[in-house]
Design a protein around this motif. Structure first.
Motif, PDB file in Angstrom:
ATOM      1  N   GLN A 180      53.720  13.910  40.827  1.00 53.65           N
ATOM      2  CA  GLN A 180      54.230  13.257  42.026  1.00 53.65           C
ATOM      3  C   GLN A 180      54.490  11.798  41.671  1.00 53.65           C
ATOM      4  O   GLN A 180      53.573  11.104  41.228  1.00 53.65           O
ATOM      5  CB  GLN A 180      53.248  13.360  43.191  1.00 53.65           C
ATOM      6  CG  GLN A 180      52.941  14.796  43.613  1.00 53.65           C
ATOM      7  CD  GLN A 180      51.867  15.438  42.759  1.00 53.65           C
ATOM      8  OE1 GLN A 180      50.837  14.824  42.480  1.00 53.65           O
ATOM      9  NE2 GLN A 180      52.080  16.674  42.333  1.00 53.65           N
ATOM     10  N   ILE A 181      55.709  11.356  41.828  1.00 52.97           N
ATOM     11  CA  ILE A 181      56.126  10.045  41.341  1.00 52.97           C
ATOM     12  C   ILE A 181      56.030   9.007  42.457  1.00 52.97           C
ATOM     13  O   ILE A 181      56.631   9.173  43.521  1.00 52.97           O
ATOM     14  CB  ILE A 181      57.569  10.097  40.803  1.00 52.97           C
ATOM     15  CG1 ILE A 181      57.681  11.143  39.696  1.00 52.97           C
ATOM     16  CG2 ILE A 181      58.000   8.730  40.279  1.00 52.97           C
ATOM     17  CD1 ILE A 181      59.099  11.396  39.239  1.00 52.97           C
ATOM     18  N   LEU A 182      55.280   7.932  42.196  1.00 54.46           N
ATOM     19  CA  LEU A 182      55.203   6.821  43.142  1.00 54.46           C
ATOM     20  C   LEU A 182      56.565   6.126  43.183  1.00 54.46           C
ATOM     21  O   LEU A 182      57.070   5.671  42.161  1.00 54.46           O
ATOM     22  CB  LEU A 182      54.112   5.838  42.712  1.00 54.46           C
ATOM     23  CG  LEU A 182      53.812   4.682  43.660  1.00 54.46           C
ATOM     24  CD1 LEU A 182      53.323   5.209  45.000  1.00 54.46           C
ATOM     25  CD2 LEU A 182      52.780   3.745  43.060  1.00 54.46           C
ATOM     26  N   THR A 183      57.163   6.066  44.365  1.00 53.68           N
ATOM     27  CA  THR A 183      58.547   5.603  44.500  1.00 53.68           C
ATOM     28  C   THR A 183      58.631   4.413  45.449  1.00 53.68           C
ATOM     29  O   THR A 183      57.985   4.392  46.482  1.00 53.68           O
ATOM     30  CB  THR A 183      59.448   6.744  45.031  1.00 53.68           C
ATOM     31  OG1 THR A 183      59.315   7.880  44.163  1.00 53.68           O
ATOM     32  CG2 THR A 183      60.904   6.318  45.081  1.00 53.68           C
ATOM     33  N   GLU A 184      59.435   3.437  45.063  1.00 52.48           N
ATOM     34  CA  GLU A 184      59.701   2.264  45.900  1.00 52.48           C
ATOM     35  C   GLU A 184      61.204   2.218  46.160  1.00 52.48           C
ATOM     36  O   GLU A 184      61.997   2.276  45.226  1.00 52.48           O
ATOM     37  CB  GLU A 184      59.250   0.988  45.189  1.00 52.48           C
ATOM     38  CG  GLU A 184      57.831   1.043  44.647  1.00 52.48           C
ATOM     39  CD  GLU A 184      57.642   0.092  43.472  1.00 52.48           C
ATOM     40  OE1 GLU A 184      58.457  -0.854  43.337  1.00 52.48           O
ATOM     41  OE2 GLU A 184      56.710   0.300  42.686  1.00 52.48           O
ATOM     42  N   LYS A 185      61.579   2.124  47.425  1.00 47.21           N
ATOM     43  CA  LYS A 185      62.995   2.076  47.782  1.00 47.21           C
ATOM     44  C   LYS A 185      63.250   0.967  48.796  1.00 47.21           C
ATOM     45  O   LYS A 185      62.399   0.688  49.639  1.00 47.21           O
ATOM     46  CB  LYS A 185      63.459   3.417  48.372  1.00 47.21           C
ATOM     47  CG  LYS A 185      63.725   4.487  47.334  1.00 47.21           C
ATOM     48  CD  LYS A 185      64.349   5.717  47.984  1.00 47.21           C
ATOM     49  CE  LYS A 185      64.656   6.793  46.936  1.00 47.21           C
ATOM     50  NZ  LYS A 185      65.248   8.008  47.575  1.00 47.21           N
ATOM     51  N   ILE A 186      64.421   0.370  48.678  1.00 47.05           N
ATOM     52  CA  ILE A 186      64.850  -0.607  49.681  1.00 47.05           C
ATOM     53  C   ILE A 186      65.622   0.148  50.750  1.00 47.05           C
ATOM     54  O   ILE A 186      66.697   0.698  50.486  1.00 47.05           O
ATOM     55  CB  ILE A 186      65.716  -1.714  49.051  1.00 47.05           C
ATOM     56  CG1 ILE A 186      64.889  -2.521  48.042  1.00 47.05           C
ATOM     57  CG2 ILE A 186      66.275  -2.637  50.138  1.00 47.05           C
ATOM     58  CD1 ILE A 186      65.677  -3.608  47.336  1.00 47.05           C
ATOM     59  N   PHE A 187      65.057   0.203  51.929  1.00 45.26           N
ATOM     60  CA  PHE A 187      65.678   0.903  53.054  1.00 45.26           C
ATOM     61  C   PHE A 187      66.800   0.066  53.671  1.00 45.26           C
ATOM     62  O   PHE A 187      67.878   0.585  53.973  1.00 45.26           O
ATOM     63  CB  PHE A 187      64.598   1.220  54.089  1.00 45.26           C
ATOM     64  CG  PHE A 187      65.085   1.948  55.303  1.00 45.26           C
ATOM     65  CD1 PHE A 187      65.598   3.234  55.206  1.00 45.26           C
ATOM     66  CD2 PHE A 187      65.027   1.352  56.562  1.00 45.26           C
ATOM     67  CE1 PHE A 187      66.045   3.914  56.337  1.00 45.26           C
ATOM     68  CE2 PHE A 187      65.462   2.019  57.688  1.00 45.26           C
ATOM     69  CZ  PHE A 187      65.985   3.303  57.569  1.00 45.26           C
ATOM     70  N   LEU A 188      66.546  -1.206  53.859  1.00 43.91           N
ATOM     71  CA  LEU A 188      67.529  -2.157  54.365  1.00 43.91           C
ATOM     72  C   LEU A 188      67.399  -3.461  53.593  1.00 43.91           C
ATOM     73  O   LEU A 188      66.279  -3.861  53.261  1.00 43.91           O
ATOM     74  CB  LEU A 188      67.304  -2.411  55.863  1.00 43.91           C
ATOM     75  CG  LEU A 188      67.632  -1.265  56.818  1.00 43.91           C
ATOM     76  CD1 LEU A 188      67.103  -1.567  58.210  1.00 43.91           C
ATOM     77  CD2 LEU A 188      69.122  -0.988  56.855  1.00 43.91           C
ATOM     78  N   PRO A 189      68.499  -4.138  53.267  1.00 44.22           N
ATOM     79  CA  PRO A 189      69.879  -3.824  53.654  1.00 44.22           C
ATOM     80  C   PRO A 189      70.472  -2.674  52.840  1.00 44.22           C
ATOM     81  O   PRO A 189      70.024  -2.395  51.723  1.00 44.22           O
ATOM     82  CB  PRO A 189      70.610  -5.134  53.359  1.00 44.22           C
ATOM     83  CG  PRO A 189      69.841  -5.730  52.223  1.00 44.22           C
ATOM     84  CD  PRO A 189      68.401  -5.385  52.493  1.00 44.22           C
ATOM     85  N   VAL A 190      71.470  -2.037  53.410  1.00 45.59           N
ATOM     86  CA  VAL A 190      72.178  -0.954  52.739  1.00 45.59           C
ATOM     87  C   VAL A 190      73.264  -1.555  51.856  1.00 45.59           C
ATOM     88  O   VAL A 190      73.966  -2.477  52.271  1.00 45.59           O
ATOM     89  CB  VAL A 190      72.808   0.010  53.765  1.00 45.59           C
ATOM     90  CG1 VAL A 190      73.633   1.071  53.064  1.00 45.59           C
ATOM     91  CG2 VAL A 190      71.727   0.637  54.613  1.00 45.59           C
ATOM     92  N   THR A 191      73.381  -1.037  50.654  1.00 47.56           N
ATOM     93  CA  THR A 191      74.431  -1.487  49.748  1.00 47.56           C
ATOM     94  C   THR A 191      75.565  -0.473  49.769  1.00 47.56           C
ATOM     95  O   THR A 191      75.399   0.674  49.347  1.00 47.56           O
ATOM     96  CB  THR A 191      73.900  -1.632  48.311  1.00 47.56           C
ATOM     97  OG1 THR A 191      72.799  -2.548  48.305  1.00 47.56           O
ATOM     98  CG2 THR A 191      74.989  -2.151  47.383  1.00 47.56           C
ATOM     99  N   LEU A 192      76.703  -0.884  50.278  1.00 48.08           N
ATOM    100  CA  LEU A 192      77.868  -0.007  50.316  1.00 48.08           C
ATOM    101  C   LEU A 192      78.527   0.050  48.940  1.00 48.08           C
ATOM    102  O   LEU A 192      78.454  -0.905  48.161  1.00 48.08           O
ATOM    103  CB  LEU A 192      78.890  -0.513  51.339  1.00 48.08           C
ATOM    104  CG  LEU A 192      78.512  -0.361  52.807  1.00 48.08           C
ATOM    105  CD1 LEU A 192      79.594  -0.970  53.681  1.00 48.08           C
ATOM    106  CD2 LEU A 192      78.322   1.095  53.164  1.00 48.08           C
TER     107      LEU A 192
END
Length: 256
Positions: A181-193
């Motif tokens: 199970q991979i520990l994941t970090e994501k930027i939810f906002l701002p969205v990059t188009l």
């Protein structure tokens, strides 16, 4: 040296432990297969929706949205996903370790942080460390509902558009397979188009309604769906971690 009676009592205790760990493993296995099936379908749907959004909107230029605005980061909102129960190995410890390091780093940089724990375990660690949290969505992962995920997404989107947060981050476990199970970090906002690339499009699209209307319609839907798939993904990883922990406990009981 232990007497025969003491050995028999010890053996009985270990056998009872085996029954508990075996039962918990079977429950986790059933829950794992259930959530795994759902998340596979939802991830496929989210992927197709994102491809539709990116593919069509990449053909247009000068598109803006409140959710794509880039600002200097002075305030960050972090949504940390954990479990509400234990006995799942290092699943919760890994989340807290990464979150704690991130909080210390932001404190050193003078960045204010708003915390949204999802799951009791990470919330308990934050309480012990003296952090203030928003517990409005603490228990939404106990019963995975799209409506709850949508409410969380709406709250985060409002937080961002109102300027109360310059970036929103998600911290969770991604289910890769039964053993990892991979520990994941994501930027939810701002969205990059996606950047405009005319060479990748052989035709001019006539959009009905307009591209701006499509962006306003599809982008919130994608964001709501992203929170829901993140919750499903984290729950699947939790069940896999607990199943593996119970298998290890069962094997140790066999060795004893």
């Amino acid at each position: 040296m232990a007497s025969l009676k003491e050995i028999k009592i010890r053996l009985a205790s270990i056998r009872n432990t085996q029954k508990i760990t075996s039962a918990m493993k079977m429950v986790s296995s059933a829950k794992l297969h259930h959530t795994q099936t759902i998340v596979e379908h939802m991830l496929a749907y989210e992927s197709k929706l994102s491809v539709l959004l990116n593919g069509v909107l990449a053909a247009e230029s000068d598109l803006n949205s409140p959710y794509t605005a880039q600002r200097k980061v002075k305030q960050v909102a972090i949504v940390a996903f954990s479990s509400s129960t234990g006995l799942c190995g290092a699943f919760n410890a890994n989340i807290w370790k990464e979150l704690s390091a991130r909080l210390h780093r932001y404190e050193a940089d003078g960045i204010a942080v708003r915390l949204y724990p999802v799951g009791k375990k990470v919330a308990d660690e934050l309480y012990k460390a003296g952090y203030q949290t928003d517990d409005s969505f603490l228990l939404i992962a106990d019963k995975l509902k799209y409506e709850d995920a949508s409410q969380l997404a709406t709250a985060l989107m409002t937080l961002y558009t109102s300027g109360e947060a310059d970036r929103v981050e998600l911290l969770y476990h991604h289910f890769k397979n039964m053993a990892e199970q991979i520990l994941t970090e994501k930027i939810f906002l701002p969205v990059t188009l996606p950047e405009r690339d005319p060479e990748s499009f052989s035709a001019n699209y006539i959009l009905e309604p307009s591209s701006e209307h499509l962006l306003a319609l599809l982008l919130p839907k994608v964001l709501h769906l992203h929170i829901y798939t993140t919750m499903l993904d984290n729950a699947t990883a939790e069940h896999a971690a607990r199943m593996l922990a119970m298998q290890t406990a069962n094997d140790n009981a066999n060795d004893l």
